[in-house]
Design a protein around this motif. Structure first.
Motif, PDB file in Angstrom:
ATOM      1  N   LEU A 235     -17.241  -2.500   5.228  1.00 26.76           N
ATOM      2  CA  LEU A 235     -18.575  -2.501   5.814  1.00 26.76           C
ATOM      3  C   LEU A 235     -19.092  -3.930   5.995  1.00 26.76           C
ATOM      4  N   ASN A 236     -20.027  -4.088   6.931  1.00 23.10           N
ATOM      5  CA  ASN A 236     -20.738  -5.359   7.049  1.00 23.10           C
ATOM      6  C   ASN A 236     -22.080  -5.250   6.322  1.00 23.10           C
ATOM      7  N   SER A 237     -22.937  -6.256   6.460  1.00 20.77           N
ATOM      8  CA  SER A 237     -24.163  -6.288   5.668  1.00 20.77           C
ATOM      9  C   SER A 237     -25.141  -5.187   6.046  1.00 20.77           C
ATOM     10  N   THR A 238     -24.993  -4.608   7.257  1.00 19.05           N
ATOM     11  CA  THR A 238     -25.866  -3.510   7.671  1.00 19.05           C
ATOM     12  C   THR A 238     -25.217  -2.149   7.444  1.00 19.05           C
ATOM     13  N   ALA A 239     -24.081  -2.127   6.748  1.00 17.59           N
ATOM     14  CA  ALA A 239     -23.284  -0.920   6.501  1.00 17.59           C
ATOM     15  C   ALA A 239     -22.663  -0.379   7.775  1.00 17.59           C
ATOM     16  N   GLY A 240     -22.564  -1.216   8.813  1.00 15.82           N
ATOM     17  CA  GLY A 240     -21.730  -0.881   9.960  1.00 15.82           C
ATOM     18  C   GLY A 240     -20.268  -0.984   9.564  1.00 15.82           C
ATOM     19  N   ILE A 241     -19.410  -0.315  10.311  1.00 17.11           N
ATOM     20  CA  ILE A 241     -18.005  -0.180   9.914  1.00 17.11           C
ATOM     21  C   ILE A 241     -17.158  -1.239  10.617  1.00 17.11           C
ATOM     22  N   GLU A 242     -16.603  -2.148   9.837  1.00 20.61           N
ATOM     23  CA  GLU A 242     -15.739  -3.203  10.375  1.00 20.61           C
ATOM     24  C   GLU A 242     -14.276  -2.761  10.408  1.00 20.61           C
ATOM     25  N   ALA A 243     -13.895  -1.825   9.558  1.00 17.86           N
ATOM     26  CA  ALA A 243     -12.506  -1.353   9.538  1.00 17.86           C
ATOM     27  C   ALA A 243     -12.480   0.029   8.903  1.00 17.86           C
ATOM     28  N   ASP A 244     -11.514   0.826   9.350  1.00 20.39           N
ATOM     29  CA  ASP A 244     -11.321   2.189   8.851  1.00 20.39           C
ATOM     30  C   ASP A 244      -9.854   2.283   8.452  1.00 20.39           C
ATOM     31  N   VAL A 245      -9.577   2.355   7.151  1.00 26.43           N
ATOM     32  CA  VAL A 245      -8.222   2.137   6.654  1.00 26.43           C
ATOM     33  C   VAL A 245      -7.903   3.092   5.501  1.00 26.43           C
ATOM     34  N   THR A 246      -6.627   3.147   5.156  1.00 21.81           N
ATOM     35  CA  THR A 246      -6.239   3.743   3.875  1.00 21.81           C
ATOM     36  C   THR A 246      -5.683   2.634   2.998  1.00 21.81           C
ATOM     37  N   VAL A 247      -5.956   2.745   1.710  1.00 21.83           N
ATOM     38  CA  VAL A 247      -5.539   1.732   0.739  1.00 21.83           C
ATOM     39  C   VAL A 247      -4.741   2.419  -0.356  1.00 21.83           C
ATOM     40  N   THR A 248      -3.516   1.972  -0.562  1.00 23.67           N
ATOM     41  CA  THR A 248      -2.643   2.565  -1.585  1.00 23.67           C
ATOM     42  C   THR A 248      -2.368   1.528  -2.663  1.00 23.67           C
ATOM     43  N   ARG A 249      -2.590   1.921  -3.891  1.00 28.93           N
ATOM     44  CA  ARG A 249      -2.263   1.014  -4.994  1.00 28.93           C
ATOM     45  C   ARG A 249      -0.764   1.118  -5.253  1.00 28.93           C
ATOM     46  N   ILE A 250      -0.035   0.097  -4.833  1.00 27.99           N
ATOM     47  CA  ILE A 250       1.428   0.090  -4.923  1.00 27.99           C
ATOM     48  C   ILE A 250       1.886  -0.325  -6.318  1.00 27.99           C
TER      49      ILE A 250
END
Length: 816
Positions: free
Chosen positions: A527-542
């Protein structure tokens, strides 16, 4: 002639209309020490010979916002500066010569209404009434925009330059930037040369407004600015007696545009096969120059034009002009902070719409520079969308042959570029081609979009109605819904974040909670400072100190750049590992059976529940499987080391034969995700869409002490939502949806679809788009109690509206 100062807050390189606009807007914002350097005279590159057409409607809402701003600015500049801009609102007409083009321009008219642009669909007779000189033989329809106009390109630029000076900026001509000084990822100053004298300006930042020199200037600044000059032709007639002011006329089916100016007609063209120019570089002394005439190249356009506008047959040609203009690989201009450097900004590559774009682009860039954040979503033109290889001169030369002509080509849904293809290939490329894959291209990646049947020609046949792959995609879609399908996701970006502070950094950069066991997958947004979406991702703890961030193919550079720019003092290393692994997605009710047939590992819910990853053996190789889905079914993404991809594909394909497994493409993935209401970054969610209004609040964990956007999330929860992302399904199964179709709530236009597609399982077109709440915090039940329609080519089609997915609303199938 003024001598450049020894230091400046910002140095703008290039004195065309874009550079003048950036200087004007920064000065208007109160910036001091703004210096614009122009190698020759202002406007002497491309601006001086531009046609000066000024249209409002662009392909997206925000690009339209910028074009409308340009118009308003130019209308007021003369009073502010005393320089006549020649701006007038004489309207524009676009005519169609085919039924397909009619559908395109009528769909654009609907989009215009949704964007707040005045527009009117008109019949051939009404076209003739507004443009009496036109031969309407073959004309099927027209669209009239009364507030479009035209202006004097050079004087618009000079007015902006004067306005910049009036507000304290320095605009210095005959001054060539010859080099720069760097300190890591920052430019500390620029070297200049003027009449044999040389000097240096220390500066805080630099803006590349180099126009067709933008690629060359970009290299000097350590950045990639992909664009290439092409020859652009037009003729100007002799004076035509009694010729009165008329609208700008566009006849895209004949590649032509017409402008009345001072009693003459200007006829210009965007021909299908363009002529790239200056492969070996632009001549050093280029200034207000013309290129050699090529009447043979222009003659086919002229022959059609004489038939379309018979008065041309009687009018002599006063000027046959050929001048260079720059074009980018995707016909969108470059704007923003260059990903390779931390203080180099870009505004270049305007694809023959520089005059109508300059005001808005200068405004948006200056606000971005001033605040450090985009004023609204600029993803269409953000320079970070460009891939490093796209700066290759051979690639640019080949692609530019097509880019110019695409401006007036039919803009069919799913249309693929035909030139400069095959640069990036996944490890499964040839396996897929051998099995009937029809490739599309995204960010240079060749991706299987759909699969042809054995006797079917493996190529697109474009249309606004059901295209030749419609049934192919339906079969792929139903295979995934009812049995098992496999598709290649290798183009998706893969970024490793590792180091002692990896978990702390991820918890700061993302809205989710990443303090999870090794093997856990977190769907999340940055998110950015206005809670707009800068990226939409999945995150896996490898591993304990290592996370894998998987991003859309087109945004890998932007997402990695966002992480790097927000890295601060966290002790982490951020590495692109996209090419290291191929990904095969195996999805559908029988996906578990198929995987168990090729691997000894345990894929049960107990051992490998939804949202977890595990290392496995597969065939004679190894892989890592992630149990996630973008199609809403039981399934796994299989991550395979690049050197083993061929083997693993062959093992799965052989076993899949016994299961009736179907190879699938990206179009299937999109139609399935639409049924599930999964958001598409860049369409449904952008940097200006609040994460809560996008319906993704479940992915944000505000019990964490600090992350980017946290305060804006909490504020929105207190004040209530002003918009909601709503899903729609047409009640009529025949019409098709793409995106930007107007949404009507209780009979009034309230928004437009951010994306659209056909739901093959639910049996109708589906879409989603933001609907304003009647009041902040309006209850969901009240919003859904309204009646909704979607405007398709002027016809209102009733639609069901809901916030839950139209397919498997509880998400039970993915967790089966």
């Amino acid at each position: 002639m003024a001598t450049p100062p020894s230091k400046a807050r910002v140095v703008i390189i290039g004195g065309g209309v874009i550079g003048c606009s950036v200087a004007y807007h920064l000065a208007k914002l109160g910036w001091k020490d703004v210096v614009l350097l122009e190698r020759k005279q202002l406007t002497s590159g491309t601006t001086w010979h531009a046609a000066g057409l000024i249209a409002q409607l662009r392909a997206t809402s925000n690009m339209t916002k910028l074009a409308k701003y340009s118009q308003e600015l130019y209308g007021n500049l003369e009073a502010e500066t005393g320089v006549a801009t020649g701006f007038k609102r004489n309207g524009s007409i676009t005519v169609a010569l085919t039924e397909e083009r009619k559908e395109e321009i009528y769909r654009q008219a609907g989009m215009a209404r949704a964007f707040g642009v005045d527009v009117e669909e008109i019949s051939p007779t009404e076209v003739k009434n507004r443009y009496e000189h036109l031969n309407i033989d073959g004309v099927t329809a027209g669209v009239y925009l009364p507030l479009d106009g035209q202006g004097d390109p050079a004087n618009i630029a000079l007015a902006l330059a004067k306005g910049a000076r009036q507000n304290g900026a320095q605009v210095i001509e005959r001054t060539l930037v010859t080099g720069v000084k760097k300190d890591g990822r920052r430019i500390t100053g620029v070297d200049w040369e003027q009449d044999g004298e040389a000097g240096h300006i220390a500066c805080d930042m630099v803006v590349n407004c180099g126009g067709m020199w933008g690629h060359q200037v970009g290299k000097m600044l350590g950045t990639n600015v992909p664009l290439h000059a092409c020859e652009h032709f037009y003729i100007v007639t002799e004076n035509i007696p009694n010729l009165t002011q008329m609208p700008v006329l566009r006849v895209p089916d004949e590649c032509a545009y017409y402008k009345e100016d001072a009693g003459k007609i200007l006829l210009g063209a965007f021909e299908p096969n363009a002529k790239p120019w200056a492969m070996d570089g632009i001549p050093k002394d280029f200034e207000f120059d013309q290129l050699p005439e090529d009447f043979d190249h222009f003659e086919p356009i002229l022959e059609q034009a004489v038939e379309r506008l018979p008065m041309l047959a009687e009018a002599g040609i006063h000027t046959f002009f050929n001048g260079p203009e720059s074009f980018t690989p995707d016909d969108a201009y470059h704007l923003g902070l260059a990903p390779e450097m931390d203080n180099v900004w870009v505004a270049a590559g305007f694809n023959s719409i520089g005059i109508q774009s300059a005001g808005g682009a200068g405004m948006a860039l200056s606000q971005w520079m001033d605040s450090g954040e985009k004023p609204f979503d600029l993803g269409d033109v953000d320079i970070s969308r460009m891939q490093p290889f796209q700066g290759n001169k051979t690639y640019l030369f080949e692609r530019s042959k097509e880019s110019l002509g695409l401006l007036y080509a039919d803009h069919f849904p799913f249309r693929q570029k035909a030139t400069a293809r095959g640069v990036r290939r996944t490890p499964f490329h040839h396996h897929l081609l051998e099995r009937g894959a029809v490739m599309g291209e995204l960010a240079g990646w060749e991706r299987a979009n759909w699969f042809a049947r054995e006797a079917q020609e493996a190529q697109y046949e474009y249309s606004w109605s059901r295209q030749n792959f419609f049934d192919n995609v339906r079969e792929e879609h139903m295979a995934v819904r009812q049995n098992v399908g496999m598709y290649d996701m290798s183009s998706f970006g893969k970024i490793r974040v590792e180091g002692p502070d990896a978990m702390a950094f991820m918890n700061y950069i993302g809205g989710g909670n990443y303090d999870v066991p090794v093997g856990k997958i977190v769907y999340t947004q940055f998110l950015n400072s206005t809670a707009g979406i800068e990226a939409d991702v999945t995150v896996t703890r490898i591993e304990p100190d290592c996370f894998l961030v998987v991003t859309p193919a087109a945004t890998r550079i932007a997402d990695q750049t966002w992480m790097r720019r927000n890295k601060g003092n966290f002790n982490v290393v951020i590495t692109d590992v996209t090419a290291g692994e191929g990904i095969l997605a195996i999805m559908g009710p029988r996906s578990r059976e198929l995987l168990q047939a090729v691997s000894p590992n345990d894929f049960s819910n107990e051992n490998n529940p939804f949202g977890t990853a595990q290392d496995i053996e597969i065939g004679m190789g190894t892989a890592r499987v992630h149990r996630v889905t973008y199609v809403g079914e039981l399934g796994w993404e299989v991550y395979v080391p690049a050197d083993q991809c061929g083997h693993v594909f062959e093992v799965i394909a052989a076993a899949g034969h016994d299961f009736g497994m179907r190879l699938c493409g990206m179009h299937m993935m999109d139609t399935c995700r639409m049924e599930k209401g999964f958001r598409h970054f860049g369409h449904d969610i952008t940097s200006e869409d609040h994460v809560l209004e996008a319906g993704l609040g479940f992915a944000v964990k505000t019990d964490k002490p600090e992350f980017i956007g946290r305060d804006a999330v909490l504020r929105k929860r207190e004040t209530g939502l002003t918009h909601r992302l709503v899903q729609f399904k047409l009640t009529d199964p025949e019409p098709l949806l793409y995106h930007n179709e107007p949404i009507l709530r209780d009979g009034k236009v309230c928004g437009y679809l951010s994306s659209g597609g056909y739901g093959h399982h639910v049996g109708a077109a589906i879409g989603m788009g933001y609907v304003p709440c009647s009041e902040a915090g309006e209850k969901v039940a009240d919003m859904l109690a309204s009646s909704y329609e979607i405007d398709i080519m002027g016809t209102r089609v009733k639609a069901e509206a809901q916030l839950k997915p139209f397919y498997d609303p509880k998400g039970e199938r993915a967790k089966a």
